[in-house]
Design a protein around this motif. Sequence first.
Motif: not given
Length: 271
Positions: A145, A165, A237, A239-240
């Motif tokens: 993120r 997430t 922001s 989260g990936y």
Amino acid sequence: MRDDKLLTRIAALLRQAENTDNEHEAETFMQAAQRLATASSIDLAVARSHDPAARRRTSPITRQIAIGEAGKRGLKTYVQLFVAIARANDVTVDVAGNSTFVVAYGFEPDIDTCEALYTSLVIQMVAASDAYLRSGRHRGEVSARVVARGGGRQVVEQKPLSGITARLNFQSAFAGRIGTRLTEARDAAKAEAISAESADDRAASTAIALRNKEVEVSGFYRRESRARGAWRPTSASAGYSEAARQAGDRAGRRAKIGPDREFGAPRGALE
């Protein structure tokens, strides 16, 4: 013109997609359903272009569709799924600031199609993400993120992938894959309808009718929409996770496109 018998045929194809365990058969039924929905939408557009009475009887409408209760996590991915379906069916969408509902703009049969597809697919999306989390495959993965630092700098921070997430990334990728599948089926149906016209002028007439329909919905949206700002499904922001997205994309490829109920039945928010 589209009628209840045609809607019943579409619903039957979608139920066949749900009831088979063969992925290739499910894909065939799904594509047939979307192509039939597109074909009927084309027929309506062509009829309206040639018949003033049809234009008076049918015009774009707005419809508010519930997505979920305020505060429920993951509503943005539900909205993302509906928006993906809408784009494949000539429907424009406004989204509530808290993602609890959407407002659809388009012709009534097209909005009916969107609601029917969404009713089935949102349940499949949640069930698939639940199964992914129960499998534990997300454990040991990391998410990235963007975090703000002093002086306006942005830094990518990595940390262990949390369940929420993982779910959000999974469902976002699922929605994106569904949108791709439906759009491909729609484009194939439109190309087939235009190429099937034996005379050049008839093919041109079909293409013009489709363009006029697009312009009419666009103009209706500009007149009726009171939305402000732009809706985004995710933020930098949030989260990936590449692993969760790949899992969601695979689930979207396998999803069976079909409603639990017939078109026109009452629908509400996901419990």
